[in-house]
Every structure is written in structure tokens, then in C-alpha cells.
Design an enzyme around this catalytic site. Sequence first.
Site, short mmCIF file in Angstrom:
data_model
loop_
_atom_site.label_atom_id
_atom_site.label_comp_id
_atom_site.label_asym_id
_atom_site.label_seq_id
_atom_site.Cartn_x
_atom_site.Cartn_y
_atom_site.Cartn_z
N LYS A 162 0.84 -1.19 0.00
CA LYS A 162 0.00 0.00 0.00
C LYS A 162 0.88 1.25 0.00
CE LYS A 162 -1.91 1.78 3.68
NZ LYS A 162 -2.72 2.01 4.89
N ASP A 176 -6.31 1.06 0.54
CA ASP A 176 -6.44 1.50 1.93
C ASP A 176 -7.84 1.14 2.42
OD1 ASP A 176 -8.18 3.41 0.89
OD2 ASP A 176 -7.19 5.10 1.86
#
Length: 243
Positions: A134, A152
Site C-alpha cells: 500500500k 487503503d
Amino acid sequence: MPADPRPATPRPATSLVRRARKIDRVLAETYPDAHCELDFENPFQLLVATVLSAQTTDRRVNAITPALFTAFPDAAALAAADRTAVEEIIRPTGFFRAKTESIMGLSAALVERFDGEVPARLPDLVSLPGVGRKTANVVLGNAFGVPGITVDTHFARLVRRWGWVDEATAKDPVKTEHAVGALFPKRDWTMLCQRVIWHGRRRCHARTPACGACPVAHWCPSYGIGPTDPEIAEALVTTQGPA
């Protein structure tokens, strides 16, 4: 040529591709200014800020990074910093001891292995302490212009609500990344994520989404989990989410 390490992703149905791309087009019209809400001036600042943003808001990170980067402007400076001084600066972001360990560790690794520069390759980024896919995709997409899918909490919630991924896939961020990536041209990945995240922060909230004031309600299979009355829903819309 080495084998592609990514998990195999089945070809998505044409109807799903069309619906997903329509939602993205409407979001583009709704949020023309969508962008990364972390403040940064270079890849190193974005990398550190993204690590600090875990379990807190972008706004809180933006409040402390000017002092952090004034004191420690690059990887060499942060790697050699006094740990207590770093902890005191980043304390408002929460989990400050673990985050200090991560940002000082990644800074030391940058100095030792990359001449103090942030690499622009996913395998190199995820080899740094405290850096996962991420974080790496945030840095690649926003600092280097390398397309990536950033899964996310907002992104994961919305793609599940929209039916872009099934429940099993939704439990795995890497599978979600590749499943959503298969719906869109690679060049669109970074901005897609920005728009989805903005929508999640401003309208499609975790607890009470503003369904009655949602521009993509027509294409949303989860429509109705929040209030559908336009006036009630409009009161839930924020101009700036919990960034």
C-alpha cells in the site's frame, strides 16, 4: 524473462468492467481536484509521511511533517537522528515508538542500499522496513508517476460495496489490488484510487454512507445501506473527509 509473481486474476465480466468504468467517470466529474492528501515535496517526504499515516489521519500527519522535515530533511539526517527527538515530533500520530523505528530504519536502509534516494521500483520499496505494498503504491503513483492500486481502508470498503470484488477477494489486499486493476487500463490506476478514496472520505462513509446524495448511486448494488432521503443524506456529505 522471470515469471509474473502476481496471482492469476480471472478476466472480469464485460458488464462489470463497464459499470466500474462508468462509476470512475462519474467520480472524475464529481472530484476533479482529487489528489493525494498528504503534503510532500519529494519522494522521501511522501514515503515517510505515508508510513506515519497508518492508524491516523492525513491531516494529523501534515501538521507534524513540516517540523520533522525541517529537523531531518533527508534519509541520512533521519537515519542519524536522536530517537527521542523523532519520537517527540511524531508523537501526535500515535504508535510513535513503532513509527520512529520504521522511519529511522527505512532511512538507514535508503542510505545503505540506495545512496539515500527513494527507489522507484515496487520490489525495492517493499524491501524497506515498515513499507508494504500500500505504501509503495502511494509513493510510486504520486511521486514517480508509476501506476499502482492503493488498497487503503476507504478503497477496500468501496470496491466491496460496489461489487468490484467478492467477499473472499476483499479479505486480501493483494488479491483486491489485482482484481480491481483488471477492470481498468493501467494508466488510470493512480487517479482511480484518488477518486475512490475521496468519495469514501466525503460521502461513502463506513458507518452511514450518504446514499441519497451519491452521484454513483444508480450503479451501486449497495444503495440503501445509508439514508436515501436527499436532505438527510446531503447533511452527511463533507467537503473534506477525515483525511
